[in-house]
Design a protein around this motif. Structure first.
Motif, PDB file in Angstrom:
ATOM      1  N   ILE A 207       0.866  -1.174   0.000  1.00 49.63           N
ATOM      2  CA  ILE A 207       0.000   0.000   0.000  1.00 49.63           C
ATOM      3  C   ILE A 207       0.901   1.220   0.000  1.00 49.63           C
ATOM      4  N   ALA A 208       0.915   1.942  -1.089  1.00 48.00           N
ATOM      5  CA  ALA A 208       1.792   3.109  -1.253  1.00 48.00           C
ATOM      6  C   ALA A 208       0.958   4.369  -1.077  1.00 48.00           C
ATOM      7  N   ASP A 209       1.168   5.054   0.046  1.00 43.46           N
ATOM      8  CA  ASP A 209       0.371   6.234   0.393  1.00 43.46           C
ATOM      9  C   ASP A 209       1.106   7.505  -0.044  1.00 43.46           C
ATOM     10  N   GLU A 210       0.706   8.061  -1.171  1.00 37.79           N
ATOM     11  CA  GLU A 210       1.322   9.278  -1.717  1.00 37.79           C
ATOM     12  C   GLU A 210       2.852   9.154  -1.730  1.00 37.79           C
ATOM     13  N   PRO A 211       3.415   8.108  -2.328  1.00 41.98           N
ATOM     14  CA  PRO A 211       4.848   7.874  -2.198  1.00 41.98           C
ATOM     15  C   PRO A 211       5.728   8.836  -2.991  1.00 41.98           C
ATOM     16  N   VAL A 212       5.151   9.589  -3.939  1.00 39.89           N
ATOM     17  CA  VAL A 212       5.986  10.483  -4.753  1.00 39.89           C
ATOM     18  C   VAL A 212       5.547  11.937  -4.665  1.00 39.89           C
ATOM     19  N   SER A 213       4.570  12.252  -3.836  1.00 40.10           N
ATOM     20  CA  SER A 213       4.004  13.605  -3.831  1.00 40.10           C
ATOM     21  C   SER A 213       4.991  14.654  -3.340  1.00 40.10           C
ATOM     22  N   ALA A 214       5.942  14.275  -2.478  1.00 39.59           N
ATOM     23  CA  ALA A 214       6.872  15.249  -1.914  1.00 39.59           C
ATOM     24  C   ALA A 214       8.196  15.298  -2.672  1.00 39.59           C
ATOM     25  N   LEU A 215       8.271  14.645  -3.831  1.00 35.96           N
ATOM     26  CA  LEU A 215       9.541  14.536  -4.559  1.00 35.96           C
ATOM     27  C   LEU A 215       9.531  15.407  -5.806  1.00 35.96           C
ATOM     28  N   ASP A 216      10.735  15.779  -6.273  1.00 37.35           N
ATOM     29  CA  ASP A 216      10.865  16.493  -7.539  1.00 37.35           C
ATOM     30  C   ASP A 216      10.396  15.607  -8.690  1.00 37.35           C
ATOM     31  N   VAL A 217      10.027  16.239  -9.811  1.00 37.80           N
ATOM     32  CA  VAL A 217       9.453  15.503 -10.934  1.00 37.80           C
ATOM     33  C   VAL A 217      10.402  14.433 -11.449  1.00 37.80           C
ATOM     34  N   SER A 218      11.689  14.765 -11.604  1.00 38.83           N
ATOM     35  CA  SER A 218      12.640  13.787 -12.128  1.00 38.83           C
ATOM     36  C   SER A 218      12.805  12.613 -11.172  1.00 38.83           C
ATOM     37  N   ILE A 219      12.768  12.879  -9.866  1.00 47.75           N
ATOM     38  CA  ILE A 219      12.873  11.811  -8.876  1.00 47.75           C
ATOM     39  C   ILE A 219      11.580  10.992  -8.856  1.00 47.75           C
ATOM     40  N   GLN A 220      10.438  11.655  -9.046  1.00 47.02           N
ATOM     41  CA  GLN A 220       9.174  10.927  -9.132  1.00 47.02           C
ATOM     42  C   GLN A 220       9.224   9.879 -10.230  1.00 47.02           C
ATOM     43  N   ALA A 221       9.756  10.262 -11.393  1.00 45.52           N
ATOM     44  CA  ALA A 221       9.828   9.333 -12.518  1.00 45.52           C
ATOM     45  C   ALA A 221      10.687   8.127 -12.178  1.00 45.52           C
ATOM     46  N   GLN A 222      11.788   8.341 -11.466  1.00 44.26           N
ATOM     47  CA  GLN A 222      12.655   7.230 -11.076  1.00 44.26           C
ATOM     48  C   GLN A 222      11.930   6.275 -10.125  1.00 44.26           C
ATOM     49  N   ILE A 223      11.190   6.836  -9.164  1.00 46.45           N
ATOM     50  CA  ILE A 223      10.475   5.998  -8.203  1.00 46.45           C
ATOM     51  C   ILE A 223       9.345   5.234  -8.897  1.00 46.45           C
ATOM     52  N   ILE A 224       8.640   5.889  -9.824  1.00 45.83           N
ATOM     53  CA  ILE A 224       7.569   5.219 -10.571  1.00 45.83           C
ATOM     54  C   ILE A 224       8.127   4.033 -11.342  1.00 45.83           C
ATOM     55  N   ASN A 225       9.247   4.249 -12.037  1.00 43.11           N
ATOM     56  CA  ASN A 225       9.850   3.165 -12.799  1.00 43.11           C
ATOM     57  C   ASN A 225      10.368   2.060 -11.887  1.00 43.11           C
ATOM     58  N   LEU A 226      10.805   2.420 -10.674  1.00 41.85           N
ATOM     59  CA  LEU A 226      11.222   1.409  -9.713  1.00 41.85           C
ATOM     60  C   LEU A 226      10.030   0.549  -9.296  1.00 41.85           C
ATOM     61  N   PHE A 227       8.886   1.182  -9.040  1.00 44.06           N
ATOM     62  CA  PHE A 227       7.683   0.423  -8.702  1.00 44.06           C
ATOM     63  C   PHE A 227       7.341  -0.577  -9.802  1.00 44.06           C
ATOM     64  N   ARG A 228       7.412  -0.145 -11.040  1.00 45.17           N
ATOM     65  CA  ARG A 228       7.059  -1.020 -12.160  1.00 45.17           C
ATOM     66  C   ARG A 228       8.072  -2.150 -12.313  1.00 45.17           C
ATOM     67  N   LYS A 229       9.343  -1.838 -12.129  1.00 39.41           N
ATOM     68  CA  LYS A 229      10.389  -2.854 -12.217  1.00 39.41           C
ATOM     69  C   LYS A 229      10.188  -3.937 -11.158  1.00 39.41           C
ATOM     70  N   LEU A 230       9.911  -3.526  -9.930  1.00 37.26           N
ATOM     71  CA  LEU A 230       9.706  -4.485  -8.854  1.00 37.26           C
ATOM     72  C   LEU A 230       8.455  -5.324  -9.093  1.00 37.26           C
ATOM     73  N   GLN A 231       7.432  -4.723  -9.681  1.00 36.20           N
ATOM     74  CA  GLN A 231       6.216  -5.476  -9.958  1.00 36.20           C
ATOM     75  C   GLN A 231       6.470  -6.552 -11.005  1.00 36.20           C
ATOM     76  N   ARG A 232       7.231  -6.200 -12.050  1.00 37.31           N
ATOM     77  CA  ARG A 232       7.543  -7.190 -13.082  1.00 37.31           C
ATOM     78  C   ARG A 232       8.369  -8.339 -12.515  1.00 37.31           C
ATOM     79  N   GLU A 233       9.331  -8.014 -11.660  1.00 35.27           N
ATOM     80  CA  GLU A 233      10.261  -9.025 -11.170  1.00 35.27           C
ATOM     81  C   GLU A 233       9.676  -9.870 -10.046  1.00 35.27           C
ATOM     82  N   ARG A 234       8.781  -9.295  -9.237  1.00 39.36           N
ATOM     83  CA  ARG A 234       8.303  -9.995  -8.051  1.00 39.36           C
ATOM     84  C   ARG A 234       6.799 -10.244  -8.040  1.00 39.36           C
TER      85      ARG A 234
END
Length: 350
Positions: A207-234
């Motif tokens: 359960i990810a509660d606003e996990p990127v709302s406090a981050l800069d846009v470029s960092i948000q993109a990195q975290i979003i892609n990390l979420f997707r990577k972990l979902q594919r792998e696990r």
């Protein structure tokens, strides 16, 4: 005349910054339900007087139902105060529900014995909006992650450090960060620590509660892609709570829209963004920035503020701000109807 179109194009901000061309999670969701919520209500008492008598209740979550399938990402959106975070906290029992059922793989989370619940807790993890406040500033990152692994028997004292190093690397953090304190990390790094701490439990549902709302846009993109990577792998399942619809469009396969503690619309991503049926959903989507300067669309500006959850309006809760409201909306609660194609909406005009 500039071109006008009602359909919302691809999202902006972090979603546009993410470099992966395919939207949404890569793996297909299983038809098997992982989490089922039925008629969930979570009220908080309002006390007053010398004896602290309860005079009213804050109806943070007021009778919502949803199902999460294994392997999917379900987005939960709405304005601040709509009850999104309370839903997440009720699932992990950080906040006790008032009524309803929450079932994980068919087991009622509120009916099982404490010992059985403790064994199940690692499978459902929560990532907080502010990772710094959830970390002990006096405890090194490696110890904060390893302690939970030891408590739940997921690692031994001999190999816990190596397992922590593996999960840090998986989340994009160098190995030498294991001995650092929380204040030595940037906001994006701290959020990666929060993801690593959840991932160390080998969960099925995050359960990810606003996990990127406090981050800069470029960092948000990195975290979003990390979420997707972990979902594919696990094969992870996410309940992604956010107010940023461009991020939700990029990451989620199905989306639910909440208003004043109630669910007003749920639909698959393409259906919700291409054919929204509830006036509140349409207003939210009209506020999403368009990354094409010449493309314009009509902005729907809602009048007034969200009513108090202590004394919500009768009938449809949205009628006090809805530009299409009529007499029936004020008197009758709209049924949450199936419009076909997994599209549900609570509106008399749908």
């Amino acid at each position: 005349m500039p071109e006008t179109e009602n359909k919302i194009p691809a999202g902006s901000g972090a979603a546009a910054a993410a470099n992966e061309p395919q939207k949404g999670p890569a793996p297909a969701a299983s038809p098997e339900p992982l989490l089922e919520i039925e008629h969930l209500k979570t009220y908080f008492p309002v006390k007053s007087g010398l004896w602290g008598r309860t005079k009213a209740h804050v109806k943070a979550v007021d009778d919502i139902s949803l199902t999460l399938r294994a392997g999917e990402t379900f987005g939960l959106v709405g304005e601040s105060g709509s009850g999104k975070s309370t839903v997440g906290r009720s699932i992990v029992r950080l906040t006790d529900k008032t009524a309803g059922e929450i079932r994980y793989r068919g087991q009622d989370l509120y009916a099982m014995p404490e010992r059985e619940l403790r064994r199940l807790r690692p499978k459902i993890q929560l990532i907080f909006q502010d990772p710094y406040s959830s970390l002990n500033p006096r405890v090194r990152i490696g110890d904060a992650i390893g302690e939970a692994m030891l408590q739940h028997g997921l690692a031994s004292p001999d190999n816990v450090r190596e397992q922590v190093l593996e999960v840090l690397e998986l989340c994009g953090l160098p190995r030498y960060h294991i001995d650092r304190f929380p204040h030595e990390f940037s906001g994006g790094q701290r959020q990666r620590v929060g993801i690593a701490r959840a991932l160390a439990m080998n969960p099925d549902l995050i359960i990810a509660d606003e996990p990127v709302s406090a981050l800069d846009v470029s960092i948000q993109a990195q975290i979003i892609n990390l979420f997707r990577k972990l979902q594919r792998e696990r094969g992870l399942t996410y309940l992604f709570i956010s107010h940023d619809l461009s991020v939700v469009e990029h990451l989620c396969s199905r989306i639910g829209v909440m208003y004043l503690g109630s669910m007003v619309e749920t639909a698959p991503r393409a259906e919700l963004f291409g054919n929204p049926l509830h006036p509140y959903t349409k207003a939210l989507l009209s506020a999403v920035p368009v990354p094409v300067p010449k493309l314009k669309r009509e902005r729907i500006v809602l009048q007034g503020d969200i009513p108090s959850p202590v004394n919500p309006p009768s009938g449809c809760k949205f009628h006090t701000r809805c530009p299409l409201a009529f007499d029936r909306c004020k008197a009758e609660v709209p049924e949450f109807r199936d419009m076909g194609g997994e599209h549900f909406v609570a509106c008399h005009l749908a």
